[in-house]
Structures are given as C-alpha cells and as structure tokens.
Design an enzyme around this catalytic site. Sequence first.
Site, PDB file in Angstrom:
ATOM      1  CG  ASP A  87      66.342  60.691  37.122  1.00 21.06           C
ATOM      2  OD1 ASP A  87      67.252  59.987  36.651  1.00 21.06           O
ATOM      3  OD2 ASP A  87      65.341  60.210  37.689  1.00 21.06           O
ATOM      4  CG  ASP A 128      58.320  58.892  50.984  1.00 20.40           C
ATOM      5  OD1 ASP A 128      57.136  58.666  50.631  1.00 20.40           O
ATOM      6  OD2 ASP A 128      58.756  60.044  51.159  1.00 20.40           O
TER       7      ASP A 128
END
Length: 538
Positions: free
Chosen positions: A136, A289
């Site tokens: 990214d 996460d």
Amino acid sequence: MTDVSPKLLIPESFQVSRDDITGQLGLIWELIKAPLIVPLLQLCVYICLVMSLMLFCERVYMGIVIILVKLFWKKPEKRYKFELIQDDVELGSSNFPVVLVQIPMFNEKEVYKISIGAACGLSWPSDRLVIQVLDDSTDPAIKLLVEQECQRWASKGINITYQIRENRTGYKAGALKEGLKRSYVKHCEYVAILDADFRPEPDFLRRSIPFLVNNPDIALVQARWRFVNADECLLTRMQEMSLDYHFTVEQEVGSATHAFFGFNGTAGIWRIAAINEAGGWKDRTTVEDMDLAVRASLRGWKFVYLGDLQVKSELPSTFKAFRFQQHRWSCGPANLFRKMVWEIIQNKKVNFWKKVYVIYSFFFVRKIIAHMITFFFYCVVLPLTILVPEVKVPIWGAVYIPSVITILNSVGTPRSIHLLFYWILFENVMSLHRTKATLIGLFEAGRVNEWVVTEKLGDAVKKAAADAAKNKNNTKSFRKFRFKFTDRLNTLELGFAAFLFLCGCYDFVHGKNNYFVYLFLQTITFFITGIGYVGTII
C-alpha cells in the site's frame, strides 16, 4: 434606591485588598476545600483503590495460573493432536496443504527485503506455497523497489505475487481482505501473516501448520515475537519488558485455560475457513487482528499459542513512533470493547466463564483499568493528596500493591531486572498516552480511527552507527539521522513534569510521607520523555 455596598454581598473574610489576588485565591481555596475538594478527592482515592485491587487480583491470578501451566499443564504438542508433515517420495508434495503467506507493507524502505527474503526461505514445497506482497506504499520509488524484489525471487522459481490497490481503504485490514479475494489464492487452506519487519525461521510452517491440519477446531496458531533490536536503546529495553510479560504470561495463560487470546496481528497462521466464518477482516477499529480473534472465538474456534516458536521482529526505536503505536494499541481495544460487549454477552456458543474471561479479564481489566489506574492514581490523584493533606491514602494502596504488581510484571524479562525501577517510571509516563487513547476509543472521539504505520528502521541505525564509529566527524550526522529536536519536544509530558515538580516541592516543604522522592524521580522521567531523549543509545 440606596446603593447596596458590595461588601454586604461577600463574606467578611473576602474583604481584602483588591490587589491581594493571592490572598483572595487562598481564601477561596479554604472556602471550597472542606465541603467540595476533600470529599471529591477522597472519592477518587476510593475508586483508584478499587481499581488497584482489581488489577492486583488479575496479576496474582495470572501469576498462579502461569506457574501451574509451567509445572503441570501439558505442552501444546501433548494437549492437541500433533504430527509433523513428512516428506514423501511417492506422494511428492501432495500431503502438504497449500499455504498463503501475506506480507502487508506501507513505505517499508528499510525492511521490505527482510520479510520477503524470510518468506521465500520457508521450508515448504514451492508448489504448495503462495507468497503475496500487499503493498500500500504511497512512495513510487519504494513501490518500484518492492516490486523488483518480488520479481527477483520470482525469477528463482518462487511463487510470489506483488499486489497493489488503488487506495488504502481499511488500511491493513483492507489489504488483507483484498488479498484473500484474488483468484490465485482460492485453493489455499491456511494463511500466514507477516508484517514487513518479521523474519521467521525456515521451519516456521513445519512447526505450526500440523496443529491446524490435525485439529479441525483450531483456527489460529500464534508464534512469539523475539526482538532483534531490544538492546539498541533504553526505549527498546522498556518495550521488551512490557511485551515479554504479554507473551510469557498473558498469551500463555489464555491459550492454556480458554484456548483464547488476542491475535497479535503478525507471526500467526489462520485457517482461512475460520476467517470467512467469522465474517472476514473488518476495519471498524484499529485492531483488526483482535477484532477477528474475538469474533472467531465467539463462534467456537480455538487458538493455540506456541511460546517456543519465535519469530524475529523489530521494536520502535524512536519515541514518536512508539507513541503512535501505543495510541493504536490502546484506542483500538477500548473501541472494540464498546462495539462488541453486548454481542459477547448475547453469544450462545461459548460458556459463561469464557464470557467472563473475555469481558472482565481480557478487555476491562487489561485494556482499560490497567491504563487508567496507572495514570490517574500515580500521576494525578496521589500528587493531589499532597496538596490536600486531609485526604489519606493507605500505604497498602500506595506502596504494597503496586510493588507486588510490578514484581509480577517483571517475570517476563529477568535480564532487565536492574531496570525495573526506571521501567515503572516510564510506564507511568506512557499511561498518560494510553489513558488518553483508551478514552478516545471508549467515547469514539476524533482520533479513534487514526492509523499511523509504525516506523521501522531495519539496519539503517546500525549502518549509521558503524559509519559514525569509523569517522568521528559523522557523529552529529548520526544523531541527526535519528532525531530532530522539534520532533522530540512533547509539551504534554513537559506539562506533567511541571505539575509533579510543584507537588514534589510542596511535599518536601510541608509533607510527612516523603512522596517527594517518587515525585522528583517521576518528574525527571516526564521531562526526559518531554524532550525526547528516552531513546538515547545505550
């Protein structure tokens, strides 16, 4: 109508010279102290003592359980069905499952080669391994370097794909989610996630995948982080002490007792079916996460933590990078707790005690209370009681309980026991930022979704230090490479340093408890972090 004299409207004790501002303020203070300040501050003391007891009980519980785990619990290889996947000449590689390795990146100029090289060096059949670099990056030069590195490994026969997106929607969660949509990964059963600075050993998959293959109810295998730059500076030593407790105690206890713990975001292997069943990656918080781990656990999936399986990684070596990381790690869990607490309560697939563990122990005490009590009690309430001697703090709350908690926290890193006292002072400073971030997460304030990628320096610092050693004239350039004074300056820490210094001076002159010793040491620590010298090389 006769004019009413102002003197008739105020107490006689206030009728002092208009120039005597200090005297007026002193009188106002005496007027409101007894009916307002003292009860309010005493209430704050009681609340802090209750929170201290909550944290104390949690730490003692964790300490007892980890001793029992180490002495009597079976190792993961004994608790679960475990059998290494053997190479078979006749079957070839068909008895190995297809594994996807995802490496999310964002402008990782200093470390991109590390994780790519480590992933390509994994001991796993090349036709059963798919490596996906999710870049990214916004810097075209860095993107080109990463792409060329992928092409270099691809020319050696490694199945590696360089993947980019048009935008950074969802940040890391968005990149991981987008990566799983690609057609060339549909046949993969498991996905290993490695951040750009992580470098697993070649046997990483061979030691972890068998847990997933042989136990269909296991969704996640988490490895332990091992820090390659822990000795770089005092800042990294402090971080090592905190994180070692997390891995040595918290993750181990969660895995052994409830088969649940928070996924650390990297150095872990997921069953892709479990990710999909839990609803996939979500970007609603900055801890995607932990979000996935909680959702998967609520659907009955189990997690395994392998403390013996260690993956090398890097700690932030600048205070600025560390502050941004801690903001994300503190704000995200609080915000996730706000979003998921009712869902956890209503869940019918997990038992009552697991719900209690997740809500009370995992979220409320560790992610919220632990930050707030450290800051409010030791950096605000306790210093204020010096200015208001009518409010008493029992010695068990001010000294004994914190001492026990500190000793229990230090078990993870015995080699740094000599730094324990400074670690306490440093953690008090960081509790300021963690508390601020926690409140932002709980109330979904302005910076709730702020995501600043943690800066990784890789070998750049070592190279700069080596160059400086060769040429003393480069010493200044080395320091400039690491810091700028304007980046160092932290006004919030400096403000608290001034507050604690004033409280310490008052206690030195008027106090009876000798709190000034602690206050002056805490003042020095706030001042050091305020001018950004906490990361000085040692």
